[in-house]
Design an enzyme around this catalytic site. Structure first.
Site, PDB file in Angstrom:
ATOM      1  N   SER A  10      46.833 -42.262 -57.961  1.00  0.00           N
ATOM      2  CA  SER A  10      46.489 -42.347 -56.533  1.00  0.00           C
ATOM      3  C   SER A  10      45.860 -43.708 -56.227  1.00  0.00           C
ATOM      4  O   SER A  10      45.492 -43.983 -55.093  1.00  0.00           O
ATOM      5  CB  SER A  10      45.489 -41.249 -56.156  1.00  0.00           C
ATOM      6  N   TYR A  76      51.512 -31.172 -60.178  1.00  0.00           N
ATOM      7  CA  TYR A  76      52.608 -31.936 -60.785  1.00  0.00           C
ATOM      8  C   TYR A  76      53.927 -31.156 -60.801  1.00  0.00           C
ATOM      9  O   TYR A  76      54.949 -31.680 -61.235  1.00  0.00           O
ATOM     10  CB  TYR A  76      52.264 -32.282 -62.237  1.00  0.00           C
ATOM     11  N   HIS A  90      47.437 -38.798 -69.117  1.00  0.00           N
ATOM     12  CA  HIS A  90      46.349 -38.795 -68.104  1.00  0.00           C
ATOM     13  C   HIS A  90      45.040 -39.127 -68.811  1.00  0.00           C
ATOM     14  O   HIS A  90      44.894 -38.880 -70.018  1.00  0.00           O
ATOM     15  CB  HIS A  90      46.254 -37.390 -67.468  1.00  0.00           C
ATOM     16  N   GLY A  91      44.062 -39.636 -68.073  1.00  0.00           N
ATOM     17  CA  GLY A  91      42.705 -39.822 -68.610  1.00  0.00           C
ATOM     18  C   GLY A  91      42.108 -38.456 -68.961  1.00  0.00           C
ATOM     19  O   GLY A  91      42.427 -37.461 -68.304  1.00  0.00           O
ATOM     20  N   ASP A  92      41.244 -38.419 -69.972  1.00  0.00           N
ATOM     21  CA  ASP A  92      40.757 -37.104 -70.421  1.00  0.00           C
ATOM     22  C   ASP A  92      39.702 -36.499 -69.488  1.00  0.00           C
ATOM     23  O   ASP A  92      39.297 -35.359 -69.673  1.00  0.00           O
ATOM     24  CB  ASP A  92      40.214 -37.189 -71.856  1.00  0.00           C
ATOM     25  N   GLN A  99      39.774 -31.273 -61.328  1.00  0.00           N
ATOM     26  CA  GLN A  99      41.239 -31.251 -61.490  1.00  0.00           C
ATOM     27  C   GLN A  99      41.720 -30.372 -62.648  1.00  0.00           C
ATOM     28  O   GLN A  99      42.901 -30.354 -62.983  1.00  0.00           O
ATOM     29  CB  GLN A  99      41.728 -32.673 -61.708  1.00  0.00           C
ATOM     30  N   THR A 123      38.315 -44.460 -68.745  1.00  0.00           N
ATOM     31  CA  THR A 123      37.563 -45.726 -68.707  1.00  0.00           C
ATOM     32  C   THR A 123      36.577 -45.727 -67.553  1.00  0.00           C
ATOM     33  O   THR A 123      36.980 -45.622 -66.393  1.00  0.00           O
ATOM     34  CB  THR A 123      38.540 -46.916 -68.475  1.00  0.00           C
ATOM     35  N   ASP A 207      21.953 -29.735 -22.124  1.00  0.00           N
ATOM     36  CA  ASP A 207      23.275 -30.372 -22.201  1.00  0.00           C
ATOM     37  C   ASP A 207      23.807 -30.646 -20.788  1.00  0.00           C
ATOM     38  O   ASP A 207      24.745 -30.002 -20.341  1.00  0.00           O
ATOM     39  CB  ASP A 207      24.208 -29.425 -22.993  1.00  0.00           C
TER      40      ASP A 207
HETATM   41  C1  SPV Z   1      29.966 -29.477 -27.130  1.00  0.00           C
HETATM   42  O1  SPV Z   1      29.937 -29.190 -28.343  1.00  0.00           O
HETATM   43  O2  SPV Z   1      29.067 -30.113 -26.589  1.00  0.00           O
HETATM   44  C2  SPV Z   1      31.114 -29.071 -26.328  1.00  0.00           C
HETATM   45  C3  SPV Z   1      31.903 -27.912 -26.739  1.00  0.00           C
HETATM   46  O3  SPV Z   1      31.332 -29.675 -25.299  1.00  0.00           O
HETATM   47  S1  SPV Z   1      31.263 -26.550 -25.903  1.00  0.00           S
HETATM   48  O4  SPV Z   1      29.830 -26.470 -26.195  1.00  0.00           O
HETATM   49  O5  SPV Z   1      31.966 -25.400 -26.382  1.00  0.00           O
HETATM   50  O6  SPV Z   1      31.487 -26.754 -24.475  1.00  0.00           O
HETATM   51 MG    MG Z   2      29.801 -30.993 -24.680  1.00  0.00          MG
END
Ligand code: SPV
Ligand code: MG
Length: 434
Positions: A10, A76, A90-92, A99, A123, A207
């Site tokens: 990877s 694989y 592979h590395g050990d 994995q 390594t 909010d």
């Molecule tokens: C928030 O996480 O502030 C969002 C999602 O706006 S919700 O609270 O569901 O409105």
């Molecule tokens: Mg929000």
């Protein structure tokens, strides 16, 4: 006939550890290198900083490699059955790390034709550690972080975002990894959601867009300091168009990947109140204007403006929600978030199924807070591309703090709460950057 040896990588640079494996492999026969696809690398708790084509070329140019092929999964199985190598090398270290499940499957499959697993000492030294640290360091740079969401959308069946509101929650999102029972890969979060509800709550404020954009950006800076995962910002209503055009540029420059703005105006209240509080939805025309202005202000192709539709929350009906979705996409929205506060996901599924009949491309985003029984697989099967766990870290932490605070008062000491507390060594391990 010459024997064949299979090795999968990877890596994005071939350092002495890989050279050691490749040189050892050559002694056993023709070397076939499997280069992990981007999709597979994401199952290793890693993110590629280079393209798949670049990684293929890296091995094609390495002297003495017989064939370079793609390995599409952590397992694989597919490639072993296709190429039936006499040896896998592979590395050990995978005998002991996460994995082991993948390793044990390799041993089982090789038995079918008497193949053999060769494990060379892994390594690890300061030079190798430095190279790996430099690669990881790129991941936190703004250019890189910004485009990571769009890339993840291409490579994951559904992108999982977890709510974060400061440095410590961001570290939890960054470092929480669970070994998958299904394929031996590692499950992790793909992105961080900076919720207006939780950012406000962490500051002890309601909010209602009271915590202003500069304060939100401070939170984001704190998050960016300690993490690499892409950030989806809850942009509330986006504010006035005249302000939004400046704010999107700040977000874009900082390395945020997406902002989600909701189609409401005036004093925004949290959607989970539904119709219990007065909330005004914006007109389609105004909101489209805001999307268009925001898109025009952007300077990169990576940053996404996602339009959030509140019609179902405000009980304006499915038809209104769909009409808005198509109008917002037409105006340039890079994704649609459809929100609901119903206890079951039926209206969300109806919306997504109907939307997908006409539009197969535009990413769809959902926030299953009230319909939390729904699985990621179910969401993906309805064409949903991003799932946001919008407030769970906040809601997990505060009851724990409240009960500890009241028990210290109750017992006049802290002994009774001690077994509920994170040991200091775990705190230090979580904070420890490298
Ligand atoms: C928030 O996480 O502030 C969002 C999602 O706006 S919700 O609270 O569901 O409105
Ligand atoms: Mg929000």
């Amino acid at each position: 006939m010459k024997k064949t040896v299979y090795a999968a990588f990877s890596t994005e640079v071939i350092h002495e550890g890989h050279k050691n494996i490749l040189e050892e492999a050559k002694k056993y026969g023709d070397v076939i290198v499997g280069v992990y696809s981007n999709e597979a690398i994401l199952r290793f708790d890693r993110f590629p900083t280079t393209s798949f084509e670049y990684r293929m070329e890296l091995f094609q140019q390495y002297p003495g490699i017989h064939q370079v092929v793609v390995q599409n999964s952590v397992s694989y199985r597919e490639n072993l059955l296709k190429y039936r190598p006499d040896f896998v090398i592979h590395g050990d270290n995978w005998k002991w790390n996460e994995q082991k499940k993948v390793r044990d499957e390799v041993v089982e499959i090789l038995k079918q034709w008497g193949g053999q697993l060769i494990e060379v000492p892994y390594t690890v030294n300061d030079r190798v550690k430095k190279i790996e640290k430099e690669i990881r360091g790129q991941l936190s740079m703004p250019e890189f972080r910004r485009r990571r969401l769009k890339e993840t959308l291409k490579w994951r069946p559904i992108v999982r975002a977890l709510e974060v509101h400061n440095g410590i929650t961001s570290l939890i999102c960054e470092k929480t990894v669970v070994a998958s029972q299904a394929d031996g890969g590692l499950d992790q979060y793909d992105a961080q959601w900076v919720s207006s509800l939780c950012d406000s709550t962490a500051k002890g404020k309601p909010d209602i867009e009271l915590v202003d954009m500069s304060s939100r950006m401070r939170t984001i800076d704190e998050i960016m300091d300690v993490s690499t995962k892409p950030i989806i910002l809850d942009g509330d209503t986006g504010g006035l168009i005249e302000h939004f055009v400046y704010n999107v540029r700040t977000m874009e420059r900082m390395g945020i990947s997406a902002v989600i703005i909701e189609d409401k105006t005036g004093l925004k209240k949290n959607s989970l109140f539904g119709t219990e509080v007065e909330q005004t939805q914006d007109t389609i025309e105004n909101f489209c204007e805001k999307i268009r202005a925001g898109k025009e202000a952007l300077r990169s192709k990576d940053f996404m403006i996602i339009a959030r539709i509140e019609s179902l929350i405000l009980e304006k009906g499915m038809e209104d929600a769909l009409k808005r979705a198509f109008a917002y996409v037409e105006a340039g929205a890079d994704g649609i978030m459809i929100h609901s506060r119903k206890k079951d996901p039926e209206e969300i599924f109806t919306f997504c199924d109907t939307f997908r009949e006409k539009d197969r491309e535009t990413p769809l985003v959902v926030v299953p807070t009230s319909f939390n029984q729904v699985t990621e697989e179910e969401l993906a099967s309805h064409g949903i591309n991003i799932v946001i766990y919008a407030n769970q870290l906040t809601r997990a932490a505060f009851p724990a703090m409240q009960s500890v605070a009241s028990d210290i008062l109750k017992y006049h000491r802290a002994k009774e709460v001690d077994d509920r507390l994170m040991p200091f060594k775990d705190v230090i391990r979580l904070i420890d950057a490298e």
